[in-house]
Scaffold this motif. Structure first.
Motif: not given
Length: 252
Positions: A80-85, A105-111
């Motif tokens: 798991l990573e926070v924000g992006d991978d 924010d669920g609209d951030v790509p990759g979430t």
């Protein structure tokens, strides 16, 4: 006689010229008051206000990536990573079997998981073999709750790789109004002892006064030599890093 000659020379030669000559003979000496040469740093605004991204990469990110590279074998399994991978992909290639990304924010790509770390229900318990949590904790006002959430979410034997800011400026952009903290080494050790009771915890710090000055001015990490970056003076640390290992078998 030698001291008399030196005293006579000091009376005749202007102080700045005298000190300049001494710099050549014995570099590294501490200049007296009034004779410090600030050069390009004599300014009340930073040379660059973007942490150093446009000058080769921030000084603190170099430290973070050194820490992750040192513990690269921990980035494995379900991660798991926070924000992006970005860091999980970079340091876990060939060992990571599944990646989740937590974001508010669920609209951030990759979430893949939407939630707030301060909410203990934001992550499933006993799930992740590795959690990479870099430069995030200072955005969570209840950071102790966030640490307990992370500890709960680690699988038995799982590893948390955590970094937090020490000396830093505050983001002048969109994240500035969410920036709550900077941490000392003492605070990091206390909060980990409190939130990770029974876990194995290792802490280390990175930085020195020169690295701090360079970082605050937004200079790039390659504008310092490796020796300048690597000389640790914890009272001027830019980054505090923690490796936390959850017990493989829960205590009864």
């Amino acid at each position: 006689m030698l001291e008399q000659l030196r005293a006579a020379a000091r009376r005749v030669v202007p102080a700045r010229l005298w000190w300049a000559a001494r710099r050549l003979v014995r570099p590294g000496r501490v200049p007296p008051p009034g004779l410090v040469r600030f050069g390009d740093l004599r300014r009340t605004t930073p040379i660059a206000a973007d942490f150093g991204y446009q000058r080769g990469g921030p000084v603190d990110r170099g430290y973070i990536e050194s820490f992750l590279a040192e513990h690269v074998a921990d980035v494995r399994g379900r991660a798991l990573e926070v924000g992006d991978d970005a860091y999980v992909r970079r340091f876990g290639a060939g060992r990571v079997t599944h990646v989740d990304v937590l974001h508010v924010d669920g609209d951030v790509p990759g979430t893949t998981i939407v939630g707030d770390l301060a909410d203990e229900n934001s992550l499933p318990p006993d799930t992740f073999d590795c959690i990479v949590l870099t430069q995030t904790l200072h955005f969570v006002y209840d950071f102790e709750a966030a640490l307990r959430t992370v500890g709960r979410a680690l699988a038995p034997g799982g590893v948390l790789l955590l970094t937090v800011p020490g000396i830093t400026n505050v983001d002048p952009g969109e994240w500035g109004d969410r920036w709550n903290y900077s941490f000392s080494q003492h605070a990091v050790r206390r909060m980990c002892a409190k939130c990770f009771d029974g876990f194995a915890v290792e802490t280390q710090s990175y930085g020195n006064v020169l690295a701090a000055i360079a970082f605050l001015h937004g200079l790039g990490h390659d504008e310092l030599s490796p020796a300048e970056r690597d000389d640790l003076h914890v009272e001027y640390a830019l980054i505090h890093a923690v490796r936390v290992v959850k017990p493989a078998v829960a205590a009864h």
